[in-house]
Design an enzyme around this catalytic site. Structure first.
Site, short mmCIF file in Angstrom:
data_model
loop_
_atom_site.label_atom_id
_atom_site.label_comp_id
_atom_site.label_asym_id
_atom_site.label_seq_id
_atom_site.Cartn_x
_atom_site.Cartn_y
_atom_site.Cartn_z
CB CYS A 101 -32.86 -6.37 -17.96
SG CYS A 101 -31.23 -6.16 -17.26
CB CYS A 105 -25.28 -10.47 -17.51
SG CYS A 105 -27.02 -10.84 -17.47
CB THR A 192 -27.90 -2.53 -15.84
OG1 THR A 192 -28.08 -1.80 -17.04
CG2 THR A 192 -28.94 -3.64 -15.75
CD GLU A 259 -30.84 0.34 -16.83
OE1 GLU A 259 -32.02 0.73 -16.82
OE2 GLU A 259 -30.51 -0.81 -17.15
CG HIS A 294 -23.01 -6.58 -21.34
ND1 HIS A 294 -23.42 -7.36 -20.29
CD2 HIS A 294 -24.00 -5.67 -21.51
CE1 HIS A 294 -24.60 -6.95 -19.85
NE2 HIS A 294 -24.98 -5.92 -20.59
CE1 TYR A 298 -26.97 -6.61 -23.60
CE2 TYR A 298 -28.50 -5.46 -25.02
CZ TYR A 298 -27.76 -5.51 -23.86
OH TYR A 298 -27.85 -4.48 -22.95
CB CYS A 301 -30.97 -11.40 -21.75
SG CYS A 301 -30.34 -9.91 -22.55
CD GLU A 445 -31.06 -2.91 -22.26
OE1 GLU A 445 -29.91 -3.14 -21.86
OE2 GLU A 445 -31.69 -3.68 -23.01
FE1 SF4 Z 1 -29.81 -7.27 -18.65
FE2 SF4 Z 1 -29.41 -8.78 -20.79
FE3 SF4 Z 1 -27.51 -7.04 -19.98
FE4 SF4 Z 1 -28.08 -9.28 -18.57
S1 SF4 Z 1 -27.21 -9.16 -20.65
S2 SF4 Z 1 -27.75 -7.24 -17.76
S3 SF4 Z 1 -30.29 -9.45 -18.84
S4 SF4 Z 1 -29.57 -6.54 -20.75
FE FE Z 2 -27.67 -3.95 -20.57
#
Ligand code: SF4
Ligand code: FE
Length: 481
Positions: A101, A105, A192, A259, A294, A298, A301, A445
């Site tokens: 990660c 974002c 995060t 985190e 958000h 997913y 990433c 996560e």
């Molecule tokens: Fe992390 Fe993925 Fe969330 Fe971006 S979208 S903060 S890379 S978990």
């Molecule tokens: Fe996250």
């Protein structure tokens, strides 16, 4: 404030801001040099580095609709479906570089969700939150500061609303209203990238009733504000970063975001940085907007991280001579199928995105929720297949210290060898990477990041048009109403 352009600028800005971060019972003076934090700092820095690479300019930067300047895409408000798709492509591309990660974002999604929602609050109440927010957004776009999106409160007794909690601080709230601003108290959990961000954009954690007006709060503060304290969470095998980069698996970029629990102990926020204060009927909408934005991410990433994991499994099986076995090929194909399925979800909710009243584009919420829900399952299945392909050695492998040991090192070298021509050390490196990417914190996560699976299921009830589904069925079954 100077604009952050390069990785060095970013590191310097973190060293200079003097924010309060604790880890393992100690104050951390410099997160950029501490081994527990450095991988997360490096991962976030990738978002700055890639914006400077000509081959990524189109994905990693955008033109601000406010100023016409070229800005980091991580501070951009989505202006089209194409922007939504580029977001997902960008996340997959960065994940290929970090295998973890890269955190930035969350703040990006908070900026977009707040942009849309403040516009609508002003339409209804004649407030000036959106105008204030535009000034804040210009500041973030021009300085390129990293923002953490603060949504989740610790919530204390989950059966009670915020105002009935014995200690109201388990929900972030307005403790005092003044002429020049507000004083806030409370917390944000699972933040995060918090330890290596500059700002936090605080949003309400859930739908709020009228009695909870003090908790319907959106505002932004610098993380070095007096009264802000961050406590960094432990991750699986984090000690290894200190003792052995090889044993850590991905020493450069870590495993997940890093985190913090962020505490607000009577923090002052001037009115120009307050973007919702008591408009309870908009808190649920803001939560939903942020969650959708958000959850959209997913498959981008995690798709990119899974690509790296598939590559690591391919390398491991070649190194140990199992790559041509039909069952291994079958498992690799399955991992790729699941990875592309995750990505397809993110692309589809983006492609079906629509313009909101504010002008900003928003992904399809039902598809975005399905995308994140798939991550709670497919990433576990991909990890299961990776464990299967890599073998039991993942769980029993000696340490780097044993490999380097003057007396027993030769045994590790000899008995952990694979195919001729591959060094034992390289095989161990790849296996440690697989272990790192499929272990405790990384999987949890995928389950709970961007909201636990139950929060996605709740959205199905709201968005899945059950009445229409029943109508279609009743018509075919020739059942009268
Ligand atoms: Fe992390 Fe993925 Fe969330 Fe971006 S979208 S903060 S890379 S978990
Ligand atoms: Fe996250």
């Amino acid at each position: 404030m100077e604009r952050i352009v390069t990785k060095d600028d970013y590191l310097k800005s973190l060293r200079e801001q003097g924010h309060l971060v604790y880890f393992n019972g100690e104050r951390v003076e410099d997160v950029t040099s501490h081994p527990a934090f450095r991988p997360h700092v490096n991962a976030a820095a990738k978002t700055y580095e890639m914006a400077l690479m000509p081959e990524y300019e189109d994905l990693a930067t955008a033109i601000s609709h406010l100023t016409g300047e070229r800005i980091s895409r991580f501070t951009h408000i989505h202006q089209s479906v194409e922007d939504l798709i580029k977001k997902v492509q960008l996340l997959r591309a960065i994940a290929h570089e970090t295998g973890s990660c890269f955190q930035r974002c969350v703040g990006w999604d908070a900026l977009n969700a707040t942009f849309m929602t403040t516009y609508e609050i002003d339409q209804k109440h004649g407030t000036d939150y959106h105008t204030r927010f535009l000034e804040y957004l210009k500041y973030i776009q021009s300085t390129n500061r990293m923002v953490v999106g603060g949504m989740t409160d610790t919530k204390g007794d989950r059966s009670l609303p915020p105002h009935q909690q014995k200690d109201r601080d388990v929900f972030t709230h307005v403790a005092e209203r003044r002429d020049d601003g507000i004083i806030i108290r409370g917390n944000k959990a699972h933040q995060t990238g918090g330890a290596n961000s500059h700002e936090i954009l605080i949003m309400p954690t859930q739908f709020m009733r009228e009695e909870d007006a003090d908790f319907a709060l959106t505002c932004a503060i610098p993380l070095n504000s007096p009264g802000v304290v961050q406590i960094f969470g432990r991750q699986t095998n984090d000690d290894r970063r200190i003792h052995s980069p090889l044993d850590a698996g991905n020493a450069e970029y870590g495993l997940v975001g890093g985190e913090t629990l962020i505490v607000f102990e009577d923090v002052f926020v001037p009115w120009e940085r307050v973007f919702m204060c008591g408009e309870t009927e908009f808190s649920g909408l803001l939560v939903e907007r942020f969650a959708t934005l958000h959850r959209q991410n997913y498959g981008g990433c995690k798709g990119g991280v899974s690509d790296v994991l598939v590559g690591a499994c391919a390398l491991a099986s070649e190194m140990q001579g199992s790559a041509k076995a039909s069952h291994v090929k079958e498992k690799m194909a399955e991992m790729m199928h699941l990875t592309e399925t995750l990505y397809a979800g993110s692309v589809s909710c983006s492609a079906m995105g629509q313009k909101t009243a504010s002008g900003a584009f928003y992904p399809d919420p039902l598809l975005a929720n399905c995308t994140k829900h798939n991550v709670t399952r497919h990433v576990y299945e991909i990890a299961r297949l990776a464990h299967d392909v890599a073998g039991g050695i993942l769980a029993t492998m000696p340490s780097e210290a044993d490999l380097r040991h003057p007396e027993i090192g030769k045994y590790v070298e000899k008995y952990l060898s694979g195919v001729h021509g591959v060094t034992t050390e390289n095989r161990m490196r790849v296996l440690r990477l697989i272990e790192n990417m499929t272990g405790g914190t990384a999987l949890v996560e995928s389950m709970h990041g961007a909201g636990s699976p139950q929060t996605q299921k709740v959205m199905y009830g709201r968005l899945a048009k059950m009445d229409m589904k029943k109508k279609w069925a009743a018509k075919l079954a020739q059942v009268e109403e």
